[in-house]
Design a protein around this motif. Sequence first.
Motif, short mmCIF file in Angstrom:
data_model
loop_
_atom_site.label_atom_id
_atom_site.label_comp_id
_atom_site.label_asym_id
_atom_site.label_seq_id
_atom_site.Cartn_x
_atom_site.Cartn_y
_atom_site.Cartn_z
N LEU A 149 -0.91 -14.41 -58.33
CA LEU A 149 -0.18 -13.38 -57.59
C LEU A 149 0.18 -12.28 -58.59
N VAL A 150 -0.24 -11.07 -58.30
CA VAL A 150 -0.12 -9.96 -59.26
C VAL A 150 0.50 -8.77 -58.55
N PHE A 151 1.33 -8.02 -59.27
CA PHE A 151 1.84 -6.74 -58.77
C PHE A 151 1.40 -5.64 -59.74
N GLY A 152 1.01 -4.53 -59.18
CA GLY A 152 0.56 -3.42 -60.02
C GLY A 152 0.53 -2.14 -59.22
N GLY A 153 -0.02 -1.10 -59.85
CA GLY A 153 -0.11 0.18 -59.17
C GLY A 153 -0.92 1.17 -59.98
N ASN A 154 -1.32 2.26 -59.33
CA ASN A 154 -2.14 3.30 -59.95
C ASN A 154 -1.31 4.56 -60.15
N PHE A 155 -1.65 5.32 -61.18
CA PHE A 155 -0.96 6.58 -61.40
C PHE A 155 -1.85 7.54 -62.18
N LEU A 156 -1.81 8.81 -61.79
CA LEU A 156 -2.44 9.89 -62.53
C LEU A 156 -1.39 10.49 -63.46
N HIS A 157 -1.83 11.05 -64.59
CA HIS A 157 -0.87 11.61 -65.54
C HIS A 157 -1.48 12.80 -66.26
N SER A 158 -0.68 13.45 -67.10
CA SER A 158 -1.05 14.73 -67.71
C SER A 158 -1.61 14.60 -69.12
N TYR A 159 -1.98 13.40 -69.55
CA TYR A 159 -2.47 13.21 -70.91
C TYR A 159 -3.99 13.04 -70.99
N ASP A 160 -4.67 12.96 -69.85
CA ASP A 160 -6.13 12.81 -69.89
C ASP A 160 -6.75 13.32 -68.59
#
Length: 636
Positions: free
Chosen positions: A390-401
């Motif tokens: 059982l795993v929890f996670g998420g995606n995110f865009l950012h300003s470093y790449d």
Amino acid sequence: MGRRRPTRAVRSSSCASREASATASSSHDSLEVEDRISTSEGFQGRSDTDCCPACNNQNEDVQAAKKEDWVRCDSCKTWFHWRCVGEGGKLEYVDKWYCIPCLSANPSRVITLKPPARKSLRKRVEQDYASLDAGIHRDPNKWQQMLKQKVIKVDSFRRMDGFGLSLDWLSNDDTAMTEPVIIEDPDGLGMKMPNKGLTVSDVANLVGPETAVEVMDVATQSNISGYNLAKWAEYYNSSTTSRDKVLNVISLEISNTRLAEKIIPPRIVRDLDWVELFWPSNKKGKGHLYPKVQLYCLMGVAGAWTDWHIDFAGSSVYYHIFRGSKVFYFIRPTSSNLAAYERWSGTDLQNQAWLGDMVDEVFKVELQEGHTMIIPTGWIHAVHTPTDSLVFGGNFLHSYDVAMQLRIRDIEISTHVPKKFRFPFFVKLCWYVGEKCLRSLKAKEEFPSRVLDSLDALSVFLVSEVRSIERGAEHAKKDAKDQIPADRVKDGSALARELRWRVRLAIDGTTGDEDESRRRIKFLANGRSSKRKRSSADPLVDSNQELKFRNFKPKTWDHESKRVESKFASSNAEKPSSENDEWAGAWMDDGFLQSDEGGDQATVDRTHEYVVRVRRLEDGIERQRVERVTEVWRWS
């Protein structure tokens, strides 16, 4: 069109028998029906007999003629055995066909063939890898069997404590967020997870037992329909021996549910996440359409496998093992590896080749319960589940790449990834980011060099969206216009070009036109941009060294005056010790500098620069007064 009757069965070799059958079914004389008839019954001929006029042997053996292909002349409507007139060609390729007498009567008639069938561009989901190099098929454990024959390197990725993952780390370490990072102890991450006793049944109850969920059949890597969370929990809780298939859930987004209230992503994620920072807060939450990718619940049973992929739009990922364990296989996102992934993804190669054999090296990372991992932009990875997890996670865009994020989006487009599997509202989010960053640049806020490089790539992308509106086809114009958020962006063209201009001034004091912008961003192995300095010979710089630029002109001042005053003075202040790193804090305080008590006598070279600017507005006058003071302290 030449009409044919495949696998024509003949009950009798006599022409009279076939004629009787044809007469009995004369109502089947439409061409559409003729194409569907597969026996001699129902055959409508041109004459009183349906014997092949080209046959050399009218008393042909019945057994030899049981399976017979027939073709009809498109002019005289006479039927022929294809073996008698086809000259060895394949009947299924024929479009229009004429018999020899009709061709002789009218030389303008030409036998034509059908165009070749188009190759399907739809993404294939079932992996075979040429029977996985070992002839193993339909076995969920086949990947582990194949991996025993492959060269896999043990990773050397960084292990960090949670307190070390900060914006200071990103700003001061050029290698930060360029490789996966493993955090074995969650202390210091600023993350919140549910209580340890949470089960998959609890997940179903908190999210909603009737909530539909996409379930993947591991053996075929294809989705199975008809599952809700209640049915999934029943499967997950069953014994290993009673499971007829190995199933996996990797895309259950849980934002705005009771389960989401028990989870807070790591602090570094919240500090970087574009959705968190730039999407308007009044347009998030229940009832609003926005990129809901921050909270995922992943549930897999022992033996599950997720094949090679890159997270949508090259988004970074945080991944916390709540229960169980996972094994990751990573491929570095170099230019050559990404090119191999692009060739492999969505093509026949995906069924025939193991991607690891097409790249330079594959790394293995093992995660246990309680471990957290940050996967940076663009990393290609596959995942094995050794135990029920059982795993929890998420995606995110950012300003470093940003450059790499845009590169992965291009790959998704070129490999025809359906829009439902791409990052939602990606272009609109880019506009929100561009608008806010432009305001920050106008306010003279400072950005780390890596962020400025990324904003340069973002500005080029937004300018390309503007050019689609200005010069593209009608459907492209409409699509690009619809992506611009009217609540924040009033003039997309001006915003994109001013952002590009200001970013380049912040980077190296140069600007560029649109042709230059296409040359400027070159994606390197690490996704950063390569830039060239402008020389005095550059056509965008005139003989007086004044910058020229197109499509954006900053407001000019009608009059400007500048005055500089310099004077020396003496003052007392404690000379900083080279052994003490805390001196800077005191020097930031004007009160400390104005105190004459104690300290060592020093000479102070103080320069005052005064600038006053004025310009006329439609409804008045704007006046700007800037004072800059520079001090140089020297002790004897």
